[in-house]
Structures are given as structure tokens and as C-alpha cells.
Design a protein around this motif. Structure first.
Motif, PDB file in Angstrom:
ATOM      1  N   TYR A  73     -48.946  56.552 -33.850  1.00  0.00           N
ATOM      2  CA  TYR A  73     -48.199  57.790 -34.095  1.00  0.00           C
ATOM      3  C   TYR A  73     -47.482  57.703 -35.433  1.00  0.00           C
ATOM      4  O   TYR A  73     -47.560  58.597 -36.259  1.00  0.00           O
ATOM      5  CB  TYR A  73     -47.136  57.996 -33.003  1.00  0.00           C
ATOM      6  CG  TYR A  73     -47.620  58.600 -31.712  1.00  0.00           C
ATOM      7  CD1 TYR A  73     -47.444  59.964 -31.459  1.00  0.00           C
ATOM      8  CD2 TYR A  73     -48.190  57.824 -30.725  1.00  0.00           C
ATOM      9  CE1 TYR A  73     -47.837  60.520 -30.253  1.00  0.00           C
ATOM     10  CE2 TYR A  73     -48.586  58.375 -29.514  1.00  0.00           C
ATOM     11  CZ  TYR A  73     -48.413  59.718 -29.277  1.00  0.00           C
ATOM     12  OH  TYR A  73     -48.799  60.267 -28.094  1.00  0.00           O
ATOM     13  N   SER A 117     -52.524  63.198 -30.914  1.00  0.00           N
ATOM     14  CA  SER A 117     -52.292  61.811 -30.521  1.00  0.00           C
ATOM     15  C   SER A 117     -51.964  61.727 -29.046  1.00  0.00           C
ATOM     16  O   SER A 117     -52.454  60.855 -28.326  1.00  0.00           O
ATOM     17  CB  SER A 117     -51.110  61.236 -31.309  1.00  0.00           C
ATOM     18  OG  SER A 117     -51.400  61.199 -32.668  1.00  0.00           O
ATOM     19  N   GLU A 303     -56.371  61.602 -36.099  1.00  0.00           N
ATOM     20  CA  GLU A 303     -55.142  61.168 -35.437  1.00  0.00           C
ATOM     21  C   GLU A 303     -55.333  61.077 -33.925  1.00  0.00           C
ATOM     22  O   GLU A 303     -54.798  60.202 -33.260  1.00  0.00           O
ATOM     23  CB  GLU A 303     -53.982  62.114 -35.768  1.00  0.00           C
ATOM     24  CG  GLU A 303     -53.424  61.889 -37.155  1.00  0.00           C
ATOM     25  CD  GLU A 303     -53.018  60.447 -37.401  1.00  0.00           C
ATOM     26  OE1 GLU A 303     -52.410  59.846 -36.496  1.00  0.00           O
ATOM     27  OE2 GLU A 303     -53.334  59.907 -38.476  1.00  0.00           O
ATOM     28  N   ASN A 307     -55.527  57.286 -31.536  1.00  0.00           N
ATOM     29  CA  ASN A 307     -54.743  57.068 -30.318  1.00  0.00           C
ATOM     30  C   ASN A 307     -55.612  56.880 -29.083  1.00  0.00           C
ATOM     31  O   ASN A 307     -55.305  56.070 -28.219  1.00  0.00           O
ATOM     32  CB  ASN A 307     -53.788  58.229 -30.094  1.00  0.00           C
ATOM     33  CG  ASN A 307     -52.549  58.060 -30.915  1.00  0.00           C
ATOM     34  OD1 ASN A 307     -52.595  58.197 -32.140  1.00  0.00           O
ATOM     35  ND2 ASN A 307     -51.467  57.694 -30.277  1.00  0.00           N
TER      36      ASN A 307
END
Lengths: 501, 325
Positions: A73, A117, A303, A307
Motif C-alpha cells: 500500500y 489494493s 496496485e 496486493n
């Protein structure tokens, strides 16, 4: 449904005050490490493992895992605001994220990144919840030959994919395995390479190696660079335009799938996941020319993917005990240090720990979502902590940390030595991550090999006589041939593009 | 305003200081112990020995009238920690956990590299005796130890046995078992009971040698069948399981855990420690806690503990001289 039940029990564990507190500390530190450009999650975890020594194993691992997924993050914020990736998995986000920020849309970029995320992380965790138990149940039947074959397979994939040349990857892996040989021979009990030093009888302490290769060397390399960070712009308004919601949702969906699949494969890394997600988006997009000029999917997909990767990477770790990336190798080191053996037996022997950990990751993801959206401005300021303060501080933490593990002064010397070795490895582009992974697997590789050999009178042939280990060993040979051929043909650049080494 | 705030803080600090100055006196209003006693554990935090030490010492604080601080000093199979205990200042403020037979094995197996011997310790008490156990998976065709011997005899080089690896107590037991029965078997070393158990349950080994306390959950869940235990008489936790001797194997195997101080400690203080440990052992709450965490208790006072260890030391030295394991 049984898994759901167990997960609920896990929440009971995770919601105790202590565990909740350390989950929070973990994700905050992880976010911090993610934001700091000079410090990736691998180095960060290496530095912090000794600090968890006095904690309960469950609490300690909850905190360390928090660092792992929170860094994904945090890295986004600096990529978007100041065009400097906080960790390598967010490098690709700079392309469109920074452009969006220049157009005054930093808020929207960070908003979609945080949402993506969250989605990626949570979906991967749901998969871990439901896929974990059956895989573990299956893997409990694995014997030493199977584990040996799987570990060799994983190690070869890692070496094959990491870094720019297979030769350098091999050098690193062999170095790691050699280091793991220090100490007592598991087959005969003789001491090896200890130079008569009693403290080396248990082998080199993992933390010493990891902190040296990743922590100290990182500081040394950064000390040569100009680490001044420009002033970040102010962020406001996290909601993307209405027209962008549809595109973003699809990008997040694809990013999740790509991240998860790569998370399951040993050798891939979060950076490869975000890179692949980005290029996939560019390929399927109706307006590929927008990429690099502030396309929102160019932020959302990578992103999300990094994650989803970190969530999915927990699956091979918890069910098989196989690290799929350097960061996960750090976690294995921490597991061992706290007397836990990652692998299928966790599901039977330590269910409270296991499900508590999984539940804590759900909680951590929610905390991170909250932490990232309203507090982005504050985090951007963190990146501007002067490096001349941070660098020495980290070296100090490393030294104290190493000493705190066994209270052995010689280990501090060893740390310094590994720091210098790590520095030259970085200069020579020899992947340090491969050293760590080989070192972590080395001990188990040796044990399972000895077990395999002592289980039958057939020698190495026995590995090929059992179906699962046979197939795996076959694949190993294929990978080896494949990587040699590809490096001879010089086609490695694509996969090796950007690795945290 | 600032002045007043400052002086108030100063007041609070002064009160706190005064309180902390009073505290130790209140707790240690006696000759010994006057300050916290460091207890060295030669294995890592979170391990079996560490857990046992923390439980014992926590209960013992009530009876000694002081505080114990556990200090983990792992490394070299306990040799580093045991050395630290033996070489500590014998002022009564450093004691430690010793694990026979490992504590005896180290000077025998590692020779000059280990800088302590049995006579460097003043023994306080033994708390735990964890018997060795020979086991098979619950659905195994073997129901008794003699059956295993018979099968191994009929099928030389086929029986696969998981054990703790060379140099361990199990290695010695296993060697004796093989020699006594003149067997040919495959010995598979495992690091830790967990992986050993996985292999046994997964059918990758047929027989496993381990310590009883480590396999209690699987024993109670009927995943494994214990064929024999290394106690002298029947083991109270597994009353239906025969001893090694009943199973035709003339041996015993016990992993012990006790407390020791460096030699030269004031005999009065040693007695104080020993008395406190005896009281701890007799505490029903302690006994309940020990059962809960699978600690097979076995109290031996200073004299008896020393006698046991001296006998064992002679035995192991002779075994090692004959043939290292």
C-alpha cells in the motif's frame, strides 16, 4: 463452510487487544517502510524480526505479515506524488500515477490504488481461506522426496527468473546453500565449516545474513545516491470521475487475477505481478495511447496486482512451506525463529495461530484502506525524512537487533561482513534475494535429501520413482535447460526487467 | 503557568521515584534474594525448555519471595547456555535450566570445545522426566514392539524408522535396539518431531522414535499407537502402554529438565532455592498447569538428582568410548 467457522475462530484470536495492537503496529510500520524510498519490505522485515523476539509467536507473525502486505500500500503514495517508488512493486505505478498527480488528480490516483489494493488483498485472502485447507490436507501425505522435489523446483524457478543472468542467479544460490551448510551435518553429526567456533554449530543465524545482505548493504548503496526527495503536492478528493469507475473496476478484476496467479508461483515477485498487470491493461485498452499520460487503469491494475500477489503468496507458504518470493522467505525465517514450521502441519498443529494470522490480515487490510485514504498527505511527508538521519539509525537498529537475538558479539562482526558482501553483490548485480532463498531452503533441502536417500536403497533414482516427486524433478530439469537456452539466446530481459535484488 | 505545570510534573516524578525506591525493599525484605534472579535457558524463546522454565519459575516466585528473569541463550545444542550457567558468578543470582542428557552429552561429544563439566554445577532440582517412546501410526499393522522386531528380521533393510538424527538420545536408544536385536533397518533423521510425525502419518516411515510429551495430542486423538515407553515402571499418562523392558528391549530413555546453579554457591542459598522448588513442585496449581502443557513431572531433590546424573554420565561415557552415536 468449515473454513468459515475456523476463520471466525481466527477473528477471536486476532481481536484480542494484544494481537490487534501489534497488527496495527505491523501495518503502520509496513506502510512507513513502503513509503520510504530507500527501504523495501525485505530489508524492513529483516531489520524488524529481532524486535519481535519477546512476543508470543502468533503476535509476532501477525505483526511481521502486516509489514509485508502494508508495504504494498505504502509504496504507491510516493510513486504517485513524487515519482519515486517507495518499493519496487510500485515502480510501474509512477508512469500513470505521477502524470495524474501533475494533472491535479493525485487524490483520484491514490483513491483507486487504495481501493484496488483492498479488493486484491481481500480476494486473495478469501482464496487462502478456502483453498488452504484442501491443499494442506493433500500435502500432509507428501514425504521427504516430494518436499525435496518441490523445494528444488521452487529454488530453480526463483534462480531462473531472478536477476539478469542465470549464471549470477546460480552463483547467488550456491553461495546461499554453502552458507546453510555451516554447522552440524544432519546425517552424521559432524561439525562443518565452524572453524572450531561453538557458536557456529547451529549454523549462521538467519537474521544476521538477512540484515547484512538486505539491511546494511541497502544503506551502503543508498549512501552513494542523492536521496533528496522533492516536496509532494497536496492531495484532495479521492473519488475518481464517474466515467472512470467502469474501466477501473475491470482493471481491478484483471489485476486481482494476475496478482493471485503469480503469487502462487515460486520465483515470481510482486514487481513482476504489477508489471504484467500494467502491460495487460495496455494491451486490452481501447485507448493505449493514454497510457503514460495519466490513465487511471494504469494505476488501478498494478496496485491491485501487487496486493493480490502478497495475499496469494501466503498460500504456498502456509500450505507447503515454500517461499514464493524473498519477502515470504523472511516470513519463513520468522516462523522458524518462533518455533513454527510452515507447511501443511500448521493446519493440524497450530490452528489458532494459523487462522488468527489469516483473520488479522483481513483486519489489516481494512485498517490500511482507512490509513491510506484520509492520511495520504501525512505519509507523503514521511518520505522526506532526511536520509542522513535514517541511514545511521537503521544501521544501529540492525546491530542492536542482531545482538538481541543470541547476545553474541561475533554475530555483529558477521553482520558487517555480510553487509559488505551484499554491497558488492548489488554492484555486481548478483541477486541477494537468491542467496536468502537458497539459505532458507538449504537446510530443508539437505534434510529431505538425506531422508530420501536413507528411506530407500535406490539412491537418487528413488526421487524419480514416486509420481509427484518424479514429475517435479522432471520439471526441474526442463527449467534448467530452458533458462540456459534462453540466456544463450539472450531473451531474458523481459522477465528479469525489474527485480528487487 | 509553565512554572506550576513544571513543578507539578516534578512532584509526580519525585513521588514515583520514592515509590520505586521503596518497592524492592518491600518485596525483598530478607537476606536472599535481594534482587531478581536470572535464570538462563539454553534454548530459544518459545521452545519446550523455555516454556517449562517459564512455568516453573513463575510458580516458584511465590515460594522464594523474589523474582526470576528468564534469559534465553540458545546455540550449539544448548552448550552455550549450559556453559554460561556453569561459568556464572556463584552469588545465587544466576541459575539456569539444564537438560539431561543433553547437558551430559555436550562435554562427551564435543570434547574440549565445551568448557564445562557435570561437577561445575550445584544441582537444585529436577522437574521433568519425559520418557522416550516408540510409536507407529494408529492404523499400522504393528500392535506390539516384538511384532516390529519380527517383521524387521524377516525383511532386512525394509523397515523405515524416523528419529531425531545423530548425536541425540534417540539415536543412542535406536542404536541399542538395533544392536540388541541384530536388525538391518533404514534410519531416517528428522529435525524436530513435527516433520517426523508428518512422515509417519503420511506412510513414509513405519516406526518413529520420539519423546512422549511431544506426541500427546496425536496419542490422545488416536492418530498414533505408542508401542513402548522408556520409563522404568509404567508411564502414568499412558498406563496401557508397556515399557521398553516389557516389550523385550532392555533400556530406559528419559529426557530430563531441572535447575542448577554454578558450583560455589552459598549452601544456605542453595538450600533456599531447593526448598522453594520442592514447594513449587507440590503446588497443586502448578501440577495442573504442567499437565495442561504436557510436562511429565518427576521431582528429584539435589542429592538424588546428582546421583542420577553421575550414574548417567558414567554410562554415556562408556557408550561413547565404545562407539559414538
Amino acid at each position: 463452510m468449515e473454513a468459515l467457522n475456523l476463520l471466525m475462530h481466527g477473528f477471536q484470536t486476532a481481536f484480542t487487544l494484544n494481537n490487534l495492537l501489534f497488527c496495527l503496529i505491523g501495518v503502520t510500520v509496513g506502510q512507513f517502510i513502503g513509503v520510504l524510498p530507500g527501504l523495501g519490505p525485505v530489508a524492513g522485515m529483516a531489520i524488524l524480526i529481532p524486535l519481535t523476539y519477546g512476543l508470543e509467536p502468533t503476535t509476532a507473525i501477525i505483526m511481521l505479515s502486516g509489514i509485508f502486505y502494508a508495504a504494498m500500500y505504502g509504496g504507491t503514495i510516493t510513486s504517485v506524488l513524487i515519482n519515486t517508488p517507495g518499493e519496487s512493486a510500485s515502480t510501474i505505478t509512477c508512469l500513470d500515477g505521477y502524470q495524474m498527480a501533475r494533472q491535479g488528480r493525485a487524490g483520484a490516483a491514490l483513491g483507486i490504488a487504495a481501493i484496488g489494493s483492498f479488493v486484491g488483498g481481500v480476494v486473495a485472502l478469501v482464496c487462502l481461506t478456502f483453498l488452504g485447507p484442501p491443499i494442506a490436507k493433500f500435502a500432509v501425505r507428501f514425504g521427504p522426496p516430494e518436499f525435496f522435489a518441490i523445494m528444488s523446483f521452487g529454488l530453480l524457478l526463483i534462480v531462473g527468473l531472478m536477476g539478469k543472468s542465470i549464471a549470477k542467479g546460480m552463483i547467488a544460490a550456491v553461495f546461499g546453500i554453502l552458507l546453510s551448510l555451516i554447522g552440524m551435518d544432519p546425517a552424521t553429526g559432524t561439525d562443518r565449516f565452524t572453524f572450531g567456533q561453538l557458536w557456529l554449530l547451529d549454523g549462521v543465524e538467519f537474521v544476521v545474513l538477512a540484515m547484512g545482505i538486505f539491511g546494511i548493504s541497502e544503506i551502503l548503496v543508498n549512501a552513494e545516491k542523492n536521496m533528496d526527495i522533492p516536496v509532494p503536492p497536496k492531495v484532495k478528493g479521492f473519488i475518481p470521475k464517474r466515467s472512470e469507475w467502469g474501466i477501473s473496476a475491470k482493471a481491478i478484476g484483471r489485476g486481482t487475477v494476475i496478482g493471485m496467479v503469480l503469487g502462487l508461483i515460486p520465483g515470481a515477485s510482486a514487481s513482476v505481478a504489477s508489471l504484467m498487470a500494467y502491460s495487460t491493461e495496455k494491451k486490452v485498452s481501447k485507448h493505449p495511447e493514454q497510457f503514460g499520460k495519466g490513465a487511471i487503469e494504469g494505476v488501478a491494475a498494478p496496485e491491485t496486482a501487487n496486493n493480490a500477489f502478497s495475499g496469494a503468496a501466503m498460500i504456498p507458504l502456509l500450505t507447503l512451506g515454500i517461499p514464493s518470493s524473498p519477502t515470504v522467505a523472511m516470513l519463513i525465517g520468522a516462523f522458524t525463529m518462533h518455533g513454527l514450521v510452515p507447511g501443511p502441519l500448521l493446519y493440524e498443529k497450530n490452528p489458532t495461530f494459523l487462522w488468527g494470522l489469516i483473520a488479522s490480515m483481513f483486519i489489516g487490510n481494512v485498517v490500511l484502506l482507512v490509513m491510506n485514504l484520509p492520511m495520504a498527505n501525512m505519509w507523503a511527508k514521511v518520505a522526506r525524512i532526511p536520509y542522513k538521519l535514517l541511514g545511521p539509525l537503521i544501521i544501529l537498529i540492525c546491530m542492536v537487533g542482531v545482538y538481541s537475538v543470541n547476545r553474541m558479539i561475533p554475530e555483529i562482526a558477521l553482520l558487517t561482513l555480510f553487509g559488505v558482501v551484499g554491497y558488492f553483490m548489488k554492484k555486481l548485480e548478483i541477486p541477494g534475494a537468491a542467496v536468502i532463498l537458497a539459505f532458507i531452503l538449504g537446510n530443508n533441502l539437505e534434510y529431505t535429501l538425506i531422508q530420501t536417500l536413507s528411506m530407500s536403497n535406490n539412491g537418487l533414482l528413488y526421487l524419480f520413482q514416486r509420481p509427484i516427486s518424479g514429475v517435479m524433478m522432471g520439471l526441474c530439469i526442463l527449467i534448467l535447460i530452458g533458462s540456459i537456452v534462453s540466456s544463450v539466446m539472450k531473451k531474458r530481459d523481459k522477465l528479469a526487467a525489474d527485480q528487487e535484488v | 503557568m509553565n512554572m506550576r505545570k513544571g513543578s507539578r510534573i516534578a512532584m509526580v516524578l519525585a513521588t514515583l521515584l520514592a515509590l520505586t525506591a521503596l518497592l524492592p525493599q518491600a518485596v525483598f525484605a530478607q537476606d536472599y534474594p535481594k534482587r531478581p534472579i536470572t535464570a538462563i535457558v539454553a534454548f530459544g524463546a518459545g521452545g519446550g525448555t523455555d516454556l517449562a522454565a517459564r512455568i516453573i519459575l513463575k510458580f516458584a516466585e511465590k515460594y522464594i519471595g523474589g523474582i526470576f528473569v528468564v534469559e534465553n541463550k540458545p546455540g550449539a545444542g544448548g552448550a552455550l547456555g549450559f556453559t554460561a550457567i556453569a561459568q556464572a558468578k556463584p552469588d545465587g543470582y544466576t541459575i539456569g535450566m539444564i537438560n539431561p542428557p543433553s547437558v551430559l552429552f555436550n562435554p562427551i561429544q564435543l570434547g574440549d570445545k565445551v568448557k564445562y563439566k557435570l561437577s561445575d554445577f550445584a544441582l537444585i532440582a529436577n522437574f521433568v522426566s519425559d520418557p522416550g517412546a516408540i510409536m507407529v501410526s494408529y492404523d499400522s499393522k504393528f500392535k506390539t514392539l516384538p511384532e516390529v522386531v519380527a517383521w524387521a528380521k524377516a525383511n532386512p533393510g525394509k523397515l523405515r524408522i524416523g528419529y531425531g538424527g545423530p548425536g541425540t538420545q534417540e539415536a543412542l536408544t535406536l542404536r541399542k535396539w538395533i544392536a540388541d536385536n541384530d536388525l538391518k533397518v533404514l534410519k531416517v533423521p528428522f529435525e524436530g518431531t513435527g516433520t517426523n510425525l508428518t512422515a509417519l502419518l503420511g506412510g513414509n516411515t513405519e516406526v518413529m522414535f520420539a519423546n512422549a510429551s511431544e506426541i500427546m495430542p496425536q496419542y490422545e486423538a488416536k492418530q498414533i499407537r505408542v508401542l513402548a515407553v522408556g520409563t522404568e515402571k509404567r508411564f502414568s499418562w499412558m498406563p496401557e502402554v508397556p515399557t521398553f523392558k516389557e516389550g523385550g528391549f532392555n533400556a530406559t530413555q528419559m529426557a530430563m529438565r531441572g535447575l542448577a546453579a554454578p558450583k560455589g554457591i552459598d549452601p544456605a542459598n542453595l538450600k533456599k532455592l531447593a526448598d522453594a522448588m520442592k514447594k513449587t513442585f507440590d503446588d497443586p496449581e502448578f501440577q495442573a498447569k504442567a499437565k495442561e502443557v504436557n510436562l511429565p513431572l518427576d521431582y528429584q531433590g539435589p542429592e538424588q538428582f546428582l546421583k542420577t546424573l553421575q550414574t548417567l554420565d558414567v554410562f554415556y561415557r562408556a557408550e561413547y568410548a565404545a562407539n559414538p552415536w
